[in-house]
Write a protein that holds these residues in place. Structure first.
Motif, PDB file in Angstrom:
ATOM      1  N   LEU A  84      -2.724   5.253  -7.743  1.00  0.00           N
ATOM      2  CA  LEU A  84      -1.401   5.772  -7.112  1.00  0.00           C
ATOM      3  C   LEU A  84      -0.293   5.330  -7.821  1.00  0.00           C
ATOM      4  CD1 LEU A  84      -2.587   5.497  -3.394  1.00  0.00           C
ATOM      5  CD2 LEU A  84      -2.003   7.436  -4.523  1.00  0.00           C
ATOM      6  N   PHE A  85      -0.558   4.210  -8.221  1.00  0.00           N
ATOM      7  CA  PHE A  85       0.679   3.440  -8.844  1.00  0.00           C
ATOM      8  C   PHE A  85       1.067   4.464 -10.192  1.00  0.00           C
ATOM      9  CE2 PHE A  85       2.863   0.992 -12.425  1.00  0.00           C
ATOM     10  CZ  PHE A  85       4.039   0.525 -11.698  1.00  0.00           C
ATOM     11  N   ASP A  86      -0.018   4.927 -10.906  1.00  0.00           N
ATOM     12  CA  ASP A  86       0.100   5.600 -11.927  1.00  0.00           C
ATOM     13  C   ASP A  86       0.809   7.216 -11.605  1.00  0.00           C
ATOM     14  OD1 ASP A  86      -0.999   3.711 -13.759  1.00  0.00           O
ATOM     15  OD2 ASP A  86      -3.125   4.544 -13.355  1.00  0.00           O
ATOM     16  N   GLN A  87       0.253   7.594 -10.528  1.00  0.00           N
ATOM     17  CA  GLN A  87       0.663   8.985 -10.289  1.00  0.00           C
ATOM     18  C   GLN A  87       2.099   8.865  -9.594  1.00  0.00           C
ATOM     19  OE1 GLN A  87      -2.221  10.951  -7.306  1.00  0.00           O
ATOM     20  NE2 GLN A  87      -3.682   9.375  -8.082  1.00  0.00           N
ATOM     21  N   LEU A  88       2.463   7.904  -8.952  1.00  0.00           N
ATOM     22  CA  LEU A  88       4.090   7.811  -8.513  1.00  0.00           C
ATOM     23  C   LEU A  88       5.042   7.725  -9.797  1.00  0.00           C
ATOM     24  CD1 LEU A  88       3.281   5.375  -5.648  1.00  0.00           C
ATOM     25  CD2 LEU A  88       4.203   7.760  -5.383  1.00  0.00           C
ATOM     26  N   VAL A  89       4.541   6.807 -10.689  1.00  0.00           N
ATOM     27  CA  VAL A  89       5.434   6.663 -11.920  1.00  0.00           C
ATOM     28  C   VAL A  89       5.542   7.975 -12.768  1.00  0.00           C
ATOM     29  CG1 VAL A  89       5.311   5.525 -14.234  1.00  0.00           C
ATOM     30  CG2 VAL A  89       5.230   4.352 -12.414  1.00  0.00           C
ATOM     31  N   GLY A  90       4.239   8.856 -12.698  1.00  0.00           N
ATOM     32  CA  GLY A  90       4.290  10.021 -13.230  1.00  0.00           C
ATOM     33  C   GLY A  90       5.215  11.107 -12.820  1.00  0.00           C
ATOM     34  N   ILE A  91       5.300  11.005 -11.331  1.00  0.00           N
ATOM     35  CA  ILE A  91       6.285  12.027 -10.478  1.00  0.00           C
ATOM     36  C   ILE A  91       7.359  11.534 -10.812  1.00  0.00           C
ATOM     37  CG2 ILE A  91       6.964  12.485  -8.385  1.00  0.00           C
ATOM     38  CD1 ILE A  91       3.850  12.178  -7.264  1.00  0.00           C
TER      39      ILE A  91
ATOM     40  N   GLY B 258       1.021  -1.190   0.119  1.00  0.00           N
ATOM     41  CA  GLY B 258       0.003   0.079  -0.038  1.00  0.00           C
ATOM     42  C   GLY B 258       0.839   1.392  -0.232  1.00  0.00           C
ATOM     43  N   LEU B 259       0.165   2.407   0.089  1.00  0.00           N
ATOM     44  CA  LEU B 259       0.874   3.504   0.028  1.00  0.00           C
ATOM     45  C   LEU B 259       1.976   3.835   1.329  1.00  0.00           C
ATOM     46  CD1 LEU B 259       1.505   6.082  -1.705  1.00  0.00           C
ATOM     47  CD2 LEU B 259      -0.246   7.150  -0.416  1.00  0.00           C
ATOM     48  N   ASP B 260       1.658   3.201   2.398  1.00  0.00           N
ATOM     49  CA  ASP B 260       2.465   3.544   3.273  1.00  0.00           C
ATOM     50  C   ASP B 260       3.742   2.733   3.366  1.00  0.00           C
ATOM     51  OD1 ASP B 260       0.723   5.614   4.946  1.00  0.00           O
ATOM     52  OD2 ASP B 260      -0.064   3.760   6.035  1.00  0.00           O
ATOM     53  N   SER B 261       3.722   1.641   2.713  1.00  0.00           N
ATOM     54  CA  SER B 261       4.762   0.727   2.810  1.00  0.00           C
ATOM     55  C   SER B 261       5.613   1.287   1.437  1.00  0.00           C
ATOM     56  CB  SER B 261       4.480  -0.761   2.469  1.00  0.00           C
ATOM     57  OG  SER B 261       3.581  -0.950   1.414  1.00  0.00           O
TER      58      SER B 261
ATOM     59  N   TRP C  36      12.609  -0.519 -10.553  1.00  0.00           N
ATOM     60  CA  TRP C  36      11.669  -0.888  -9.800  1.00  0.00           C
ATOM     61  C   TRP C  36      10.923  -2.328  -9.955  1.00  0.00           C
ATOM     62  CZ3 TRP C  36       6.807   3.018  -8.634  1.00  0.00           C
ATOM     63  CH2 TRP C  36       6.009   2.441  -7.856  1.00  0.00           C
ATOM     64  N   HIS C  37      11.589  -3.012  -9.158  1.00  0.00           N
ATOM     65  CA  HIS C  37      11.516  -4.638  -9.397  1.00  0.00           C
ATOM     66  C   HIS C  37      10.032  -5.086  -8.901  1.00  0.00           C
ATOM     67  CE1 HIS C  37      15.807  -5.533  -9.210  1.00  0.00           C
ATOM     68  NE2 HIS C  37      15.677  -4.430  -9.731  1.00  0.00           N
ATOM     69  N   ASP C  38       9.502  -6.116  -9.428  1.00  0.00           N
ATOM     70  CA  ASP C  38       8.073  -6.519  -9.340  1.00  0.00           C
ATOM     71  C   ASP C  38       6.981  -5.458  -9.401  1.00  0.00           C
ATOM     72  OD1 ASP C  38       6.393  -8.545  -8.786  1.00  0.00           O
ATOM     73  OD2 ASP C  38       7.081  -9.371  -6.852  1.00  0.00           O
ATOM     74  N   HIS C  39       7.266  -4.607 -10.240  1.00  0.00           N
ATOM     75  CA  HIS C  39       6.352  -3.439 -10.423  1.00  0.00           C
ATOM     76  C   HIS C  39       4.793  -3.697 -10.648  1.00  0.00           C
ATOM     77  CE1 HIS C  39       6.959  -4.244 -14.572  1.00  0.00           C
ATOM     78  NE2 HIS C  39       5.810  -3.433 -14.945  1.00  0.00           N
ATOM     79  N   ALA C  40       4.733  -5.011 -11.252  1.00  0.00           N
ATOM     80  CA  ALA C  40       3.342  -5.169 -11.623  1.00  0.00           C
ATOM     81  C   ALA C  40       2.522  -5.466 -10.177  1.00  0.00           C
ATOM     82  CB  ALA C  40       3.210  -6.581 -12.483  1.00  0.00           C
ATOM     83  N   ARG C  41       3.356  -6.005  -9.255  1.00  0.00           N
ATOM     84  CA  ARG C  41       2.801  -6.427  -7.884  1.00  0.00           C
ATOM     85  C   ARG C  41       2.541  -5.104  -7.001  1.00  0.00           C
ATOM     86  NH1 ARG C  41       5.253 -10.638  -3.525  1.00  0.00           N
ATOM     87  NH2 ARG C  41       3.780 -10.287  -2.035  1.00  0.00           N
ATOM     88  N   SER C  42       3.576  -4.217  -7.383  1.00  0.00           N
ATOM     89  CA  SER C  42       3.297  -2.781  -6.986  1.00  0.00           C
ATOM     90  C   SER C  42       1.890  -2.204  -7.424  1.00  0.00           C
ATOM     91  CB  SER C  42       4.281  -1.943  -6.861  1.00  0.00           C
ATOM     92  OG  SER C  42       5.387  -2.490  -6.362  1.00  0.00           O
ATOM     93  N   ALA C  43       1.863  -2.340  -8.614  1.00  0.00           N
ATOM     94  CA  ALA C  43       0.701  -1.884  -9.364  1.00  0.00           C
ATOM     95  C   ALA C  43      -0.715  -2.254  -8.913  1.00  0.00           C
ATOM     96  CB  ALA C  43       0.852  -1.953 -10.833  1.00  0.00           C
ATOM     97  N   ARG C  44      -0.522  -3.467  -8.632  1.00  0.00           N
ATOM     98  CA  ARG C  44      -1.967  -3.933  -7.851  1.00  0.00           C
ATOM     99  C   ARG C  44      -1.981  -3.488  -6.492  1.00  0.00           C
ATOM    100  NH1 ARG C  44       0.085  -8.405 -10.498  1.00  0.00           N
ATOM    101  NH2 ARG C  44       0.830  -9.382  -8.715  1.00  0.00           N
ATOM    102  N   ALA C  45      -1.054  -3.301  -5.677  1.00  0.00           N
ATOM    103  CA  ALA C  45      -1.254  -2.794  -4.142  1.00  0.00           C
ATOM    104  C   ALA C  45      -1.610  -1.483  -4.244  1.00  0.00           C
ATOM    105  CB  ALA C  45       0.161  -3.187  -3.471  1.00  0.00           C
ATOM    106  N   LEU C  46      -1.050  -0.552  -5.148  1.00  0.00           N
ATOM    107  CA  LEU C  46      -1.194   0.759  -5.548  1.00  0.00           C
ATOM    108  C   LEU C  46      -2.203   1.328  -6.381  1.00  0.00           C
ATOM    109  CD1 LEU C  46       2.739   1.787  -5.261  1.00  0.00           C
ATOM    110  CD2 LEU C  46       0.862   2.132  -3.457  1.00  0.00           C
TER     111      LEU C  46
END
Length: 129
Positions: A109-116, A14-17, A60-70
């Motif tokens: 959030l994943f999209d926003q973080l990647v964009g930033i 999630g975002l906190d992690s 960003w390793h395992d980014h697909a998993r992060s994309a699901r979490a975010l």
């Protein structure tokens, strides 16, 4: 010499992690690289652990998993948390964004973080692996 920071996407639930993982990737255990989107963007500009000349890469390793979490669920959770303290002029926009996120639409959030990262760093800095 280019420094490489590795985001362990498997640790992002999630975002906190995400804040913990990116902070540690750049500044070591307990490290800080923002705890909200604006602070994160500012920190990427250099001087908060990243080189000021922006000579670094982010893997960003395992980014697909992060994309699901975010994803939309976490995005909706963040927006719902922002609503109670939102300025009245921002309230209707946040309510629309929250409704979209709850419906599984719109940027996550994943999209926003990647964009930033892409906006605040040199071209080619981010590598999704």
């Amino acid at each position: 010499m280019t420094v490489t920071y590795v985001i362990d996407g498997a640790r992002i639930t999630g975002l906190d992690s995400f804040w913990d993982v990116i902070g540690e990737a750049v500044n070591g255990p307990g490290g800080y690289l923002g705890r909200n989107l604006d602070a994160f963007a500012d920190c990427l500009g250099g001087g908060f652990g990243t080189p000021e000349d922006r000579s670094f890469t982010i893997e960003w390793h395992d980014h697909a998993r992060s994309a699901r979490a975010l994803g939309h669920e976490e995005t909706a959770r963040r927006l719902a948390g922002l609503l109670p303290r939102a300025h009245p002029t921002n309230r209707s926009r946040l309510e629309r964004e929250l409704a979209e996120a709850r419906a599984g639409r719109g940027p996550t959030l994943f999209d926003q973080l990647v964009g930033i990262i892409e906006d605040r760093t040199a071209p080619g800095t981010l590598h999704l692996v």
